[in-house]
Every structure is written in C-alpha cells, then in structure tokens.
Design a protein around this motif. Structure first.
Motif, PDB file in Angstrom:
ATOM      1  N   TYR A  49      39.103  32.340  44.900  1.00 40.60           N
ATOM      2  CA  TYR A  49      40.341  32.762  44.759  1.00 40.60           C
ATOM      3  C   TYR A  49      41.413  32.083  45.717  1.00 40.60           C
ATOM      4  N   ILE A  50      40.919  32.033  46.976  1.00 35.93           N
ATOM      5  CA  ILE A  50      41.560  31.253  48.051  1.00 35.93           C
ATOM      6  C   ILE A  50      41.986  29.947  47.611  1.00 35.93           C
ATOM      7  N   GLN A 106      38.671  34.945  56.525  1.00 38.08           N
ATOM      8  CA  GLN A 106      39.155  34.842  54.984  1.00 38.08           C
ATOM      9  C   GLN A 106      40.713  35.403  55.093  1.00 38.08           C
ATOM     10  N   ARG A 163      42.769  32.624  56.077  1.00 41.13           N
ATOM     11  CA  ARG A 163      42.977  31.578  55.139  1.00 41.13           C
ATOM     12  C   ARG A 163      43.781  31.873  54.011  1.00 41.13           C
ATOM     13  N   LEU A 164      43.570  33.042  53.520  1.00 40.73           N
ATOM     14  CA  LEU A 164      44.237  33.687  52.596  1.00 40.73           C
ATOM     15  C   LEU A 164      45.907  33.711  52.844  1.00 40.73           C
ATOM     16  N   GLY A 217      43.152  37.742  40.452  1.00 40.45           N
ATOM     17  CA  GLY A 217      41.906  36.920  40.381  1.00 40.45           C
ATOM     18  C   GLY A 217      40.794  38.005  40.139  1.00 40.45           C
ATOM     19  N   GLY A 240      36.558  39.618  43.550  1.00 43.80           N
ATOM     20  CA  GLY A 240      37.823  38.972  43.572  1.00 43.80           C
ATOM     21  C   GLY A 240      38.944  39.494  44.322  1.00 43.80           C
ATOM     22  N   LEU A 241      39.926  39.174  44.291  1.00 39.03           N
ATOM     23  CA  LEU A 241      41.121  39.549  44.588  1.00 39.03           C
ATOM     24  C   LEU A 241      42.268  40.036  43.691  1.00 39.03           C
ATOM     25  N   ILE A 248      35.846  35.658  46.309  1.00 36.33           N
ATOM     26  CA  ILE A 248      37.052  35.412  47.051  1.00 36.33           C
ATOM     27  C   ILE A 248      37.317  33.850  47.713  1.00 36.33           C
ATOM     28  N   GLU A 249      36.299  33.267  48.039  1.00 41.83           N
ATOM     29  CA  GLU A 249      36.548  31.942  48.162  1.00 41.83           C
ATOM     30  C   GLU A 249      37.215  31.200  47.150  1.00 41.83           C
ATOM     31  N   ALA A 305      51.325  28.594  51.463  1.00 46.08           N
ATOM     32  CA  ALA A 305      51.391  27.291  50.660  1.00 46.08           C
ATOM     33  C   ALA A 305      51.851  27.698  49.223  1.00 46.08           C
ATOM     34  N   LYS A 306      51.691  28.606  48.642  1.00 44.62           N
ATOM     35  CA  LYS A 306      51.821  29.086  47.257  1.00 44.62           C
ATOM     36  C   LYS A 306      53.201  29.584  47.000  1.00 44.62           C
ATOM     37  N   ALA A 348      46.822  30.269  52.354  1.00 44.81           N
ATOM     38  CA  ALA A 348      47.000  29.844  51.180  1.00 44.81           C
ATOM     39  C   ALA A 348      48.192  30.558  50.150  1.00 44.81           C
ATOM     40  N   LEU A 349      48.664  31.787  50.728  1.00 44.96           N
ATOM     41  CA  LEU A 349      49.737  32.304  49.993  1.00 44.96           C
ATOM     42  C   LEU A 349      51.017  31.814  50.430  1.00 44.96           C
ATOM     43  N   LEU A 376      44.597  29.593  45.032  1.00 42.89           N
ATOM     44  CA  LEU A 376      45.890  29.546  45.492  1.00 42.89           C
ATOM     45  C   LEU A 376      46.305  28.229  45.928  1.00 42.89           C
ATOM     46  N   ARG A 377      45.320  27.495  46.483  1.00 41.89           N
ATOM     47  CA  ARG A 377      45.859  26.206  47.054  1.00 41.89           C
ATOM     48  C   ARG A 377      46.096  25.029  46.064  1.00 41.89           C
ATOM     49  N   ASN A 378      45.414  25.176  45.023  1.00 34.86           N
ATOM     50  CA  ASN A 378      45.411  24.372  43.656  1.00 34.86           C
ATOM     51  C   ASN A 378      46.718  24.341  42.987  1.00 34.86           C
TER      52      ASN A 378
END
Lengths: 174, 176
Positions: free
Chosen positions: B170-171, A120, A123-124, A161, A149-150, B167-168, A130-131, A127-128, B174-176
């Motif tokens: 949320y991740i 996780q 992948r986080l 989130g 959430g996070l 969590i998933e 990428a964002k 994703a960060l 972030l990608r969208n």
C-alpha cells in the motif's frame, strides 16, 4: 461538528500545548476516543448520569493507568466528569484535526487490521505527503473488518487498499 | 165491323169469346183506355222514376262498391307493401343479427386467441424471468460462497508477514 465538541477540543489543545506534547497527547486521546466509540458498554457507562462522576472517572483512570500520560488521563477525566464521555471520540478527532492544522498538516485517519509500526507510520506519512502534497498526521485505527491492507481518509479523500474492499469488488463482479 | 160484331153477338153463345152485348166491348175498351190513360200519364212516370231511381241507386251502389273495391284493393296493396316491407325488415334484422352474431363469434374467437397468446407470452416471460432470477440467485449464491471462501482463505493466510506485505504494498503504491 458541534460547537461544544470543538470547544472541548480547543481546551484540550491548549492543555496539550501547555504540556508541550501536542502530538503525544493527541495520539493517546485519539486512541482512547476510538476505544470508547467501539465499546458500547464503556461508552454507556462513562456517559451514564446515574453513575457518580467519581466512579466514572475511576473507571477511566483504571483503564489508562500506566498506559497514558498524566495529562491525557486528566483530560479524559475532565470530559467524563462533565458527562460528555460519549463524545470523547468526536472530541479526540477534533483535537487531532486542530493539532495537525496548528502545524500546517492534515489528519490522515488510517484503518488497518493490525497495528502499524512507527517506521510504517512515518513512511506512510511521507508517502501521503508525496501523493497529496501536504503534510499529514497519521492516526491509526485498528479495525479487523479491514481484513488486510489499509484505508486512508484525508479530508474528503479516501485511498482504499483494503482486502475488504477487494473482496467486495470481487463479490460485485461475480 | 161493329155490325159484324152485333151479328155474332145476336147469334147467342157460340163458344167463342164474343160478348153477347157489343157495348160491353165499348165500355171495356173505354175503361181500358181510361185505365191506360191514367196508367200512361200517372203510373208510367212513377214507374219510370222508380226504375230510374233504382237504376241510379244501383249505379251509385255499384260505384260505391267499385270504390270500396278500389279502396279494398288499395288497402290490400298497402298491406301487401307493408307486409313486404315488414318481411324485408325482418329479413334485414335477421341478416344483421346473423352478421352481429358472426362478428361476435369472430371477436370472441379473436379475444380468446389474444388471451391465449397473452397468457402464453406471459408464461414464457415468467419462465424466462424465473430462469433469469434463478440464474441470478444461483450466481449470487455462488458468488457469496466463493467470496466467503476466498475471505476465509485470505484471513487464514494473512499472518503477520502477509499483513506487513499488504501494508508495504500500500505504501509503495502511494509513492507510484
């Protein structure tokens, strides 16, 4: 951030670099710093000048025994022996920031109610990246007040989130 | 005629008013004339002067009386005028006092009415405010209770799987 905190962070970074494990040592120190920040008794104990330095170092050695690298334990002992135990959290954050910058990354401080798995975290981080368009080092803080959430903080950017924030919005909307 | 008088006198007392001696008539007439002369030359002017003086005094006194009368009438007129003015002024003062009292009564009534209106408006506003506040308090309390309940429900329902899902999510977000 004070010069003293940054100075300790620079020294720790030099040691971690010499040990060849900046990331690992930085993560462990970040976790220790977080533990010190969230535990008032521990913070006051390791920063109490009336307690002999050997005793304060022993307390931290006992806490980290078998759970952290030798270099991490040594760095923590150095800070505690210098009477700067209360600044351990700030020093660890500065170290994480410096370690990330040394690799052209930014530090993403992630608050979560539960621990994140390595998968996780990776992948986080992806994703960060990428964002935000920049590589990040993810430091996770386990914070039950998040509920679920996070909440990610990268520099001045906050990506919230969390269930806590949703509940707050619900309260405000009601 | 003198001889006739001597004749009568010679007859003695005859019961008529005829002196026995005719010279008595002469002397009496002479005395009368002397007295009359002095009376006319001395007495009459004095009497006339006295009468004139008395007349002029009477005229002067009459004039003075007339003047005094005129003055008195003038004073009476002035007093009457002043009295009239005083009456007019007193009537004006009374009228003004009545008007002021009426205005005061009207003002007091208006103020009282305004006060009542203000109090009524304030009371209505207070009631509205209290209603609003009570409603807001009630809404806040309901919201707090609802959110608290929701939070408890969420916490109790957030097991490890639920946390991972969040969590998933949320991740993925972030990608969208």
């Amino acid at each position: 951030m004070s010069d003293r905190v940054q100075g300790y962070a620079d020294a720790m970074f030099a040691v971690a670099t010499a040990e060849g494990d900046v990331r690992g040592i930085s993560d462990e120190l970040f976790a220790v710093g977080r533990a010190v920040d969230t535990n008032d008794d521990l913070r006051s104990t390791i920063s109490d000048a009336r307690i002999p330095a050997e005793r304060r170092i022993q307390i931290m050695d006992d806490l980290l025994d078998g759970k952290a690298r030798q270099a991490t334990t040594g760095l923590v002992s150095m800070v505690v022996a210098a009477g700067r135990g209360a600044d351990l959290g700030k020093i660890a954050s500065a170290l994480a920031e410096k370690a990330a910058q040394s690799q052209g990354k930014q530090v993403a401080t992630v608050r979560s109610a539960v621990a994140l798995s390595d998968d996780q975290r990776n992948r986080l981080a992806d994703a960060l990246r990428a964002k935000l368009g920049t590589d990040v080092d993810v430091n996770v803080i386990q914070d039950p007040s998040v509920v679920g959430g996070l909440v990610t903080t990268v520099g001045d950017t906050v990506i919230d989130g969390s269930v806590r924030t949703r509940l707050s919005r619900l309260r405000e909307s009601l | 005629m003198f001889a006739f008088a001597n004749l009568l006198a010679a007859e003695g007392p005859n019961g008529r008013f005829i002196p026995s001696d005719p010279w008595e008539l002469f002397w009496a007439a002479l005395a009368f004339l002397v007295i009359f002369f002095f009376f006319v030359t001395k007495g009459l002017p004095l009497i006339k002067e006295a009468l004139n003086k008395a007349q002029s005094d009477a005229v002067a006194e009459a004039s003075a009386a007339d003047q005094a009368m005129a003055d008195a009438k003038a004073k009476i007129a002035a007093a009457s005028a002043e009295l009239g003015d005083a009456n007019a002024q007193s009537e004006q003062i009374v009228a003004e006092a009545r008007e002021a009292a009426q205005q005061l009564r009207v003002d007091s009534a208006n103020r009282t009415q305004q006060l009542v209106n203000d109090m009524w408006a304030k009371a209505q506003n207070d009631v509205v405010g209290m209603k609003t506040q009570a409603s807001a308090d009630m809404q806040a309390e309901v919201a707090a209770q609802a959110v608290g309940a929701a939070e408890e429900v969420v916490k109790s329902s957030l097991d490890s799987s639920g946390q991972n899902d969040l969590i998933e999510s949320y991740i993925s977000g972030l990608r969208n």
